[in-house]
Motif scaffolding. Structure first.
Motif, PDB file in Angstrom:
ATOM      1  N   HIS A  98      25.278 -34.618  13.297  1.00  0.00           N
ATOM      2  CA  HIS A  98      25.603 -35.182  12.000  1.00  0.00           C
ATOM      3  C   HIS A  98      24.503 -36.103  11.493  1.00  0.00           C
ATOM      4  N   ARG A 130      23.315 -28.419   8.514  1.00  0.00           N
ATOM      5  CA  ARG A 130      22.370 -28.732   7.432  1.00  0.00           C
ATOM      6  C   ARG A 130      22.663 -27.858   6.197  1.00  0.00           C
ATOM      7  N   THR A 177      30.310 -32.359   2.845  1.00  0.00           N
ATOM      8  CA  THR A 177      28.852 -32.320   2.825  1.00  0.00           C
ATOM      9  C   THR A 177      28.351 -31.424   1.704  1.00  0.00           C
ATOM     10  N   HIS A 215      27.477 -41.615   3.739  1.00  0.00           N
ATOM     11  CA  HIS A 215      27.600 -40.333   4.442  1.00  0.00           C
ATOM     12  C   HIS A 215      26.374 -39.462   4.211  1.00  0.00           C
ATOM     13  N   VAL A 216      25.841 -39.456   2.992  1.00  0.00           N
ATOM     14  CA  VAL A 216      24.664 -38.616   2.694  1.00  0.00           C
ATOM     15  C   VAL A 216      23.452 -39.037   3.514  1.00  0.00           C
ATOM     16  N   ILE A 217      23.436 -40.275   3.941  1.00  0.00           N
ATOM     17  CA  ILE A 217      22.315 -40.749   4.759  1.00  0.00           C
ATOM     18  C   ILE A 217      22.629 -40.629   6.240  1.00  0.00           C
ATOM     19  N   GLU A 218      23.825 -40.957   6.617  1.00  0.00           N
ATOM     20  CA  GLU A 218      24.138 -41.084   8.044  1.00  0.00           C
ATOM     21  C   GLU A 218      24.704 -39.831   8.697  1.00  0.00           C
ATOM     22  N   ASP A 219      25.370 -38.981   7.936  1.00  0.00           N
ATOM     23  CA  ASP A 219      26.250 -38.010   8.580  1.00  0.00           C
ATOM     24  C   ASP A 219      26.128 -36.572   8.125  1.00  0.00           C
ATOM     25  N   GLU A 220      25.103 -36.242   7.358  1.00  0.00           N
ATOM     26  CA  GLU A 220      25.103 -34.883   6.800  1.00  0.00           C
ATOM     27  C   GLU A 220      23.868 -34.092   7.200  1.00  0.00           C
ATOM     28  N   CYS A 221      23.204 -34.525   8.241  1.00  0.00           N
ATOM     29  CA  CYS A 221      22.152 -33.715   8.877  1.00  0.00           C
ATOM     30  C   CYS A 221      21.051 -33.286   7.896  1.00  0.00           C
ATOM     31  N   GLY A 222      20.844 -34.090   6.878  1.00  0.00           N
ATOM     32  CA  GLY A 222      19.784 -33.746   5.918  1.00  0.00           C
ATOM     33  C   GLY A 222      20.191 -32.736   4.869  1.00  0.00           C
ATOM     34  N   ALA A 223      21.465 -32.353   4.841  1.00  0.00           N
ATOM     35  CA  ALA A 223      21.893 -31.373   3.837  1.00  0.00           C
ATOM     36  C   ALA A 223      21.642 -31.846   2.403  1.00  0.00           C
ATOM     37  N   PRO A 224      21.878 -33.125   2.085  1.00  0.00           N
ATOM     38  CA  PRO A 224      21.611 -33.551   0.699  1.00  0.00           C
ATOM     39  C   PRO A 224      20.138 -33.376   0.327  1.00  0.00           C
ATOM     40  N   MET A 269      16.580 -39.306   0.096  1.00  0.00           N
ATOM     41  CA  MET A 269      17.623 -40.326   0.026  1.00  0.00           C
ATOM     42  C   MET A 269      16.972 -41.678   0.332  1.00  0.00           C
TER      43      MET A 269
END
Lengths: 350, 350, 350, 350
Positions: free
Chosen positions: B129, C229, D60, D84-93, D101
């Motif tokens: 994550h 990802r 995500t 969450h976009v920084i900590e928990d989404e494995c770079g998806a954003p 980010m």
């Protein structure tokens, strides 16, 4: 006898001199020097209107970033099936634009208007699953040495315009096409409906000078960021500007291309008169496609001639006999009459 | 008095001469000429081992594509919070590598080893994550004019190695660092555990010459494709090779950097003796950070000096008084003693 | 009379019941519950070997992420010209894999082995400019209702294996193909050389259950990161697992597919006996392509039948007469004999 | 005693019933059924204005695709450092939006307005090298259990608006925040200047129901393509619609969130009265952060309680004593008073 590609040539003395002069002084980086501004303004003159100009490092970058400026999610780009963006750029256009390249057939390296219309019809603007038409790219001169007439360009851009598609022109050999047609830069581009141009100088006497020229300045709005994010902003941009200054001085760029085309004419004329070789198809730019006897080809190579074979077109399997080979011969600003005549003599003997 | 950046300088005469000589001949394109091979071999000598070398157009490309060679999905790259890849490349490293840049703090522009360990610990290899640690990048010389000692490099690469992370070094000012340390290229790189190097020539006397040097050749396996797909393969690559040939001839590249550093030394020494200005912090490469009185700065600019202001560090708000300004002064191979002395005189008077 | 697509059907009662049961309890998120482990193990049984299984949300995700697991820079993927990845996924496979989809022709929706060989030959592993062969993807059952025989799969995977290319199978209608061939899942996949499978449950009785099954576990190494990802890791993954548990219980999944195929058989048989309609081509899965009189088609639609027209194949322009139309009719686990018979009666009358 | 996360809960019976009902019928795929239209219209009612609604598979995906709709080349997105976009989404954003980010600090999980202003100032619109400000994303309720007041949201969106930045709200726990504030959905979103909302249903009683709600419909223009190209368009979309229909029926979604918050209140109240444990900080949504004695934590785990530890904030190292541990306790629609009371009793004893 260097006919492998026009990118095997060096740099023209006037361009080299200008570079040398530039090397001795300081100036602002990243395209902010006086020289950069001057050369950008020169493009306005060349094209008889305000344009936005961005220099990049390679022809692949010029094409890929041009298409990136037209990017639409789920969009597809229509290109001739033999276009550089499809055949020779390792997927860079797809990578930078995020779009898929869709090949369109057409004789003589030129997109067939009916086939283009039919292809575009398969990608309507609400085509969520199949993808939607997003851009058209033309190559002028084409990869097979031919040149679109102004009417032929008109026919294609009209189709694109009707569908709301922006048009890119890959002008890696822009000057050669221009000289072949005998028209003005404006007439061959924005007056025909071209929105963005890859303007190549490298193949015609520079060592590294590629520009993206935006006639449609809406597409240029974010382009400074696209270029920088794509790692294509030179710190010492003015060394590109210096090349372009010398390149565009007077009619030098046209003279260089005219020379290359004239050398190709000499080659074409020579081949036409020979029994042992023939033109594979007619061309008008600085590329000549010839069918040589294998003996002649080998003999030429043994005597130091450099050229590449070219794939026999699928739809013309009989073009080449069993003891023959299809080759591409490219002339440049640096090709000499002696090169041509020596090569022709070898072919004749071969 | 051009102190804005070392990329405001032109090209060294010997490099320019070599380019001129190259311009008159034909040779194979896309890095396949004899010259290209010769220059690649020269890098083996310089680094005292077999390396894989790839030329690209810009420092941003060198860094971004180096990191792309280390790409792992969901991976993060650790870099100093003031590193070029974080501060100055418009997201290109993220774009090409598909990874996130994670800033690590550290005094003097250098990554703090404890902070690096702590940061890496937050991204274990199964951290689905949060993301997983994938690479470390160091800048040598740093963005703030300092130079990592060999021991300092060792300390950081040891941390990376323990976690299985490859190490990239951004050497946009590699030669300046080398001269400052007085060690060999090998000692500052692969002998310290560096896997991939951005080897910059542009800021030190070339007009455009950036190389990516792979000590870890596993990482180079797919790199020819990465470069081509990234639109960074020059057709006339040999003009880069020519620059590097002259650059690396004898000890020219080191001499040029030594000159730049010496000019910076002269500037540092001069500033130290003045009341009206002072060094913001100590540096050892060709970058000097000085606190000037606003009057002196204005006076210098009025007399034609070129330089940029620099943001006051957040943790040193008192560094700069209300009638003062913090500036960056960069010297280069082309800086003269006269430039330095004239500038110092203005500051003294200011 | 819902023949528009098998994804117009709902969910099978047993699957729905299992979902209901799952809704009442707590369990670990992100695929870490007992149920998730149990269902993953069930896939090992189904395929008679250890596999790695990952659930995703859509068939497009299954295909795109499968290809992403095979990603090579500058790589191209060979797919039938009518494959879902080319025709129906809005460029998602290109986006996630970073590769270009290269269409290969072949009759009956199946890739022609000779054409595949010839296409692959155009993308050798050192083909820096043109791109390099990277993967083969097959669709089983195909988009046009046909099913590759085991020998036909063998022929294609052998070509891929010889060139070192991994093979993906798009099994959106995997069960329908399996039942049509009457072989085991293992026989149709890894025993034939398939490396990665998109295993679809949605079209055959689940509401949302797509799995990527890795037989080649090297390709699965980074896949947890690729999925996360790509925003495809459900928090309540166990609701997918629950669907698959019921789906794979006993032979339910095969029974559901067998029913769909049997309904298609009934439709095919009925059409064959009619004068007013005919099969456009033979199919063996749950898709039927029929040429109907326009009158019959309109009449059916007026009576509530749902189906889509299908483009007349370019190479069979005479397939369809001027007062006829080509339609696709898809049956599913939920199709009834009454639906079929009513539709056939309308066609007969029409 | 399931306090690990609200995504460990199952699905609410009413939602499950609605899904069951949906499973028995046929309907158009890809969001084109009547039900899909009905539910989309329901969102207009909920938000008291016309909105564009798109369902996706995960939170995500909701966040990443929302930001993709705001994508600008070289753009950066400002988010709280614990978002969450920084900590928990494995770079998806980053992957979907192509943007970086940029973390902004702030106490209590909330972005500090002054720090936001200062951060944005570092990325002006012409900031070619550093990158340019492109979007702001807020999390409501925050990751640390707090809730922005309407004034606090106003303060942040005003800063964004002044700089021309669109605002995204991550509403994975939207309903919990809404109930905590006691305001209307419109008041907490578009009336405060929010442009796009990730509207989460999964954590609050659905098994998989995430919507992206566009108040700023300009940003939605290309979104159907963004979703499809991102592999997030379900074929049986109506099963998402069915969940949302039941979820939004009457005030069910608010009732479920109210229950979760009330259970958290009960937990908070209980902890406040204990000597052996305490609240790490005050929260108002369904997340409680508590400092427990290690003995109590172990005892609770031994008795079947599920919860995760939480990292001690860097700036509060003394928050936790040596025999203590910091834990996160999340309640949901399915949490019972008995669960709470049992847990409190264990802590008290521990």
């Amino acid at each position: 006898m260097f006919f492998a590609s026009d990118n095997w040539a060096g740099a023209h003395p006037a361009i080299n001199d200008r570079l040398s002069r530039e090397s001795t002084r300081f100036a602002a980086a990243y395209g902010n020097s006086e020289l950069d501004k001057t050369v950008e303004a020169r493009f306005n003159e060349i094209f008889e209107r305000d344009v936005s100009v961005f220099f990049v490092s390679t022809g692949t970058a010029a094409n890929s970033l041009s298409l990136a400026s037209m990017a639409r999610t789920g969009g597809v780009v229509f290109a001739h099936s033999e276009a550089h963006v499809i055949e020779d750029e390792c997927g860079a256009p797809d990578f930078f634009s995020g779009m898929r390249m869709v090949p369109v057939e057409g004789a003589g390296g030129k997109i067939d208007p009916e086939k283009l219309s039919s292809r575009i019809a398969g990608y309507p603007q609400d085509s969520l699953h199949h993808g939607r038409a997003a851009a058209l790219t033309l190559t002028q001169a084409t990869e097979t040495g031919t040149v679109y007439s102004l009417d032929e360009i008109d026919a294609l851009t009209a189709i694109a315009r009707k569908k709301g598609l922006p048009v890119h022109m890959d002008g890696a050999r822009f000057a050669n096409a221009l000289v072949a047609l005998g028209c003005s830069p404006a007439e061959m581009t924005w007056k025909r409906g071209v929105d963005v141009l890859s303007f190549g100088g490298t193949k015609n006497g520079c060592w590294c000078a590629e520009a993206i020229v935006f006639f449609n300045q809406d597409l240029a709005r974010d382009f400074a960021f696209i270029r920088k994010r794509s790692a294509q902003l030179f710190s010492k941009t003015r060394f590109i500007s210096a090349q372009f200054e010398a390149y565009l001085e007077g009619d030098r760029w046209l003279d260089l291309a005219r020379h290359a085309n004239t050398m190709a004419d000499r080659l074409r004329a020579g081949i036409r008169t020979q029994n042992s070789s023939r033109l594979a198809w007619e061309t008008t730019s600085n590329e000549v496609f010839a069918v040589l006897s294998k003996a002649a080809a080998t003999s030429a190579e043994n005597k130091g001639a450099k050229f590449y074979g070219w794939p026999v077109p699928l739809n013309q399997p009989d073009l080449v006999g069993s003891d023959e080979t299809l080759v591409r011969l490219v002339t440049s600003f640096a090709t000499t009459e002696e090169d041509i005549d020596q090569f022709l003599a070898i072919c004749k003997a071969g």
